[in-house]
Enzyme design. Sequence first.
Site, PDB file in Angstrom:
ATOM      1  N   LEU A 171       0.791  -1.337   0.089  1.00  0.00           N
ATOM      2  CA  LEU A 171       0.155  -0.108   0.115  1.00  0.00           C
ATOM      3  C   LEU A 171       0.942   1.357  -0.145  1.00  0.00           C
ATOM      4  O   LEU A 171       0.304   2.192  -0.466  1.00  0.00           O
ATOM      5  CB  LEU A 171      -0.808   0.117   1.192  1.00  0.00           C
ATOM      6  CG  LEU A 171      -1.822  -1.261   1.398  1.00  0.00           C
ATOM      7  CD1 LEU A 171      -2.661  -1.160   2.791  1.00  0.00           C
ATOM      8  CD2 LEU A 171      -2.976  -1.030   0.276  1.00  0.00           C
ATOM      9  N   GLY A 172       2.037   1.321   0.524  1.00  0.00           N
ATOM     10  CA  GLY A 172       3.047   2.339   0.532  1.00  0.00           C
ATOM     11  C   GLY A 172       3.834   2.395   1.778  1.00  0.00           C
ATOM     12  O   GLY A 172       4.116   0.951   2.131  1.00  0.00           O
TER      13      GLY A 172
ATOM     14  N   PHE B 266       8.638   4.229   9.151  1.00  0.00           N
ATOM     15  CA  PHE B 266       9.283   3.108   9.974  1.00  0.00           C
ATOM     16  C   PHE B 266       9.137   1.843   9.179  1.00  0.00           C
ATOM     17  O   PHE B 266       9.489   0.915   9.562  1.00  0.00           O
ATOM     18  CB  PHE B 266       8.673   2.935  11.203  1.00  0.00           C
ATOM     19  CG  PHE B 266       8.809   3.983  12.035  1.00  0.00           C
ATOM     20  CD1 PHE B 266       7.986   4.415  12.761  1.00  0.00           C
ATOM     21  CD2 PHE B 266      10.069   4.652  12.290  1.00  0.00           C
ATOM     22  CE1 PHE B 266       8.036   5.754  13.712  1.00  0.00           C
ATOM     23  CE2 PHE B 266      10.380   5.751  12.998  1.00  0.00           C
ATOM     24  CZ  PHE B 266       9.295   6.022  13.910  1.00  0.00           C
ATOM     25  N   GLY B 267       8.503   1.750   7.851  1.00  0.00           N
ATOM     26  CA  GLY B 267       8.698   0.603   7.086  1.00  0.00           C
ATOM     27  C   GLY B 267       7.445   0.603   6.120  1.00  0.00           C
ATOM     28  O   GLY B 267       6.316   1.335   6.175  1.00  0.00           O
ATOM     29  N   PRO B 268       7.392  -0.514   5.415  1.00  0.00           N
ATOM     30  CA  PRO B 268       6.347  -0.674   4.357  1.00  0.00           C
ATOM     31  C   PRO B 268       4.790  -1.274   4.965  1.00  0.00           C
ATOM     32  O   PRO B 268       4.964  -1.708   6.092  1.00  0.00           O
ATOM     33  CB  PRO B 268       6.793  -1.817   3.266  1.00  0.00           C
ATOM     34  CG  PRO B 268       7.755  -2.487   4.191  1.00  0.00           C
ATOM     35  CD  PRO B 268       8.242  -1.584   5.059  1.00  0.00           C
TER      36      PRO B 268
ATOM     37  N   LYS C 285       1.748  -3.623   8.902  1.00  0.00           N
ATOM     38  CA  LYS C 285       3.037  -2.465   8.910  1.00  0.00           C
ATOM     39  C   LYS C 285       4.073  -3.394   9.334  1.00  0.00           C
ATOM     40  O   LYS C 285       4.215  -3.695  10.382  1.00  0.00           O
ATOM     41  CB  LYS C 285       2.928  -1.411   9.693  1.00  0.00           C
ATOM     42  CG  LYS C 285       3.987  -0.485   9.739  1.00  0.00           C
ATOM     43  CD  LYS C 285       3.900   0.810  10.415  1.00  0.00           C
ATOM     44  CE  LYS C 285       3.921   0.692  11.982  1.00  0.00           C
ATOM     45  NZ  LYS C 285       3.877   2.029  12.570  1.00  0.00           N
TER      46      LYS C 285
ATOM     47  N   ASP D 281       3.664  13.114  15.831  1.00  0.00           N
ATOM     48  CA  ASP D 281       3.933  13.162  14.406  1.00  0.00           C
ATOM     49  C   ASP D 281       2.622  13.168  13.566  1.00  0.00           C
ATOM     50  O   ASP D 281       2.539  12.505  12.701  1.00  0.00           O
ATOM     51  CB  ASP D 281       4.771  11.986  13.963  1.00  0.00           C
ATOM     52  CG  ASP D 281       5.421  11.664  12.786  1.00  0.00           C
ATOM     53  OD1 ASP D 281       5.679  12.918  12.363  1.00  0.00           O
ATOM     54  OD2 ASP D 281       5.738  10.666  12.159  1.00  0.00           O
TER      55      ASP D 281
END
Length: 826
Positions: free
Chosen positions: A516-517, A521-523, A537, A634
């Site tokens: 998805l993107g 911190f990761g895909p 995630k 964030d």
Amino acid sequence: MEFLSFLVTFVVLRLSLSRTTFAAVDTIRPSEFIRHNTTLESREGLFELGFFTPGSSKNHYLGIWYKNISVQTVVWVANRCEPINDSSGSLAIDDTGNLVLYGNNKRVVWSTNSSKQARQPLVQLLDNGNLVLRDEKDENTDNYLWESFDYPTDTILPGMKLGWDLRRGLNRRLSSWKSSNDPCDGDFTYGIELDEAHHTYAQLFIRNGSAKLFREGQWHAISFSGTSNNKSIHWHESDYEFVQNDDEVYFTYSVKNKSNISRIVLSERVDYMEWLREKQVWSSYYTIPDEQCDHYGICGANSQCILSYTNNINCQCLEGFKPKNQENWDALDWSEGCVRNSSVSCDDKEKDVFHVFSNLKVPDTQYTWENKSMNLQECKTNCLSNCSCMAFSFEYSSLSEGTDCVLWFGDLFDIRQPPHGGQNIYIRIPFSTIARTDRSSKLKVERAVIITASVLGLAGGFILIGFYIRRWRYTINATNNFSGRRESQDEELELPLFDLHTISIATNNFSENNKLGEGGFGPVYKGTLGGQEIAVKRLSMCSGQGVNEFKNEINLIANLQHRNLVKILGYCIYREMKLLIYEYMSNKSLDYFIFDERRSELLDWPKRFQIVCGIAKGLLYLHHDSRLRIIHRDLKASNVLLDENMNPKISDFGLARSFGGDQIEGNTNKVVGTYGYMAPEYASDGLFSTKSDVFSFGTLMLEIISGKKTRCIYDENNGLNLIGLAWTLMKEGNEFKLIDKCLLKDSYDNMEEALRCIHIGLLCVQQKPIDRPDISSVILMLSGEKVLPQPKPPAYFTNKDLWEGDDSSSTKPPSCNTSMTTVKAR
């Protein structure tokens, strides 16, 4: 009589080839020709072929250009390096059936030089821009004896192939113009290169002369991995394809809407461009290389390039390696790269091990060897058996529909962490390094055993005492009609723990098609678990988030239940791999819509206002209504996800901090987050509070209203960023100019609400935390129930403030084009 017949024939021929004729001519037959004042025009009038003089040059060239574009855009040139210095040029079919360009004195300047001769040759300019030579007697009109698409210059058009025809040994590649006045081959080339040994591992390169300037990663299903550009080529209305078989290796693309005019052009870089009819200009929507880490081998051998939040590069040696020249490395000269800490082992008894690096742009494959029939263990064994083998990768290949085992020999070049995903690579770690680590570990274990044995005796006694105390407390609680449930249970996780095999099946082995993107911190991958769509995630091993941040994210959101917060469904920990399982959001993230010119039109003002209010309610829950007071730290557009009804849900709590009681602020020595959204007191001094989240919310609200990114410059003279632009327009009484132009079709009442939101946004981004409203006051302001005070000057009025405040930053933020539009009452 014969003279009169000749004269009539000559006049008819001249008229048929004149630019002023009413019927377009798209073909040349024997005895017909093109001269200086005549052209060919494709059947639908899309392309034109003729003679042109580029820029200020006085030389004449034969080329193809767009017929109906105001800016003459040449897409192909025949005599690139053989100009004709006068208007004597002519184009005709010669006796051998070839198309020939003649200069003065009938000198042959250029020819198709086809080895096949047609019985009845015909040259035709097609509506896709392809100039073809074929046999008119051949019933198959697609059977070309020669075509210009096989010999591109600096441009790829839809339908063209960039790459190899292995049967003919034909390499279709681009080369830049020398200058705007000279179309001869320049220094830059762009094409597909194959590995020297087997010609099977294809890579796209941009070269400056013989030097490699940029390398695309491997093709994965729909795109090349490893590119940095944050605007995917697939966001535009085009289909992209990569073909590799025994006969051909090429890349091509097509447009879905035939009315769209697009091209890929090489200069000192490669630009994917489209023609904007309203503005009558070419616009680049995808560019490579796009940033410093894109440049080939910028960090030298055996290292990886990482881009910081401030767009500065950071080179890091791979695990098991150290800088070859530490002094130069410390001085930010990475050209010598890294070398091993110790040599590899070739002893069968002392096997080296492999460390897996996830989501990398894998090294240059120029010196690789591959065998697609191997399994993972065989691939690993083959690498271990050769002392020169540095690394291997083993992944499913969409091209072969099997698995690829790829081995690397010698130094590893051009590795980076791409923002849009990559591949896994196993890098060899010498046995001697592991042995030293094991000896150290054994000493630690021995000490731990002695200490543990001493402690166990004491612990046993305390356990017995604790048992009787607990039993006594239970009796007291039962007497007083309490449940007897321990308070500590409130702190325990009540989330399902999934095994890696289950999640792997759910995501089709973390397939690129399911991706998805990728966040900081990761895909993130889409999957299906028990009939429910999920988002997984996968924490990058090279990310800044470790076990503590991972547990922090689980602990914080496990018990959070609010319609504007993403719900976590479970987690998985397997060795160094850490996974979080969330509910799936079908409409991706907020930035996917508001920063895209076309998709932003899907969000009218009522939807945007709904999103603003939803985010505010989610923050209100975090700051005031949850069991612990939580500071997100964030909050930004990419961390707001949208469900099927465009309802916003705040996500990504890896950086969040929680407080108990009445505490509302804290500080940290490690400032993490995203520049542009950080409150000034947090960015400079590490102080964070609920008011720092309010600052981020105000910045985000201004982005939602304007459709503009906060970190861009919108006034080159004054260096104004989005906050500075909003403040300046409000002081001038022109704040309506900030509103996204696609919203202007909404009612006047809606625009009044948008103007109120701009005012609220500026209240949220004031310099001092004490001046900013808390989130509960913001919600009252949004509802119109509270009079708005005048805001004080904001923080980060110009980008100079932000970038000077960050000592690590040396890169200026991008400049974004913006237009001011007046809102009128309806």
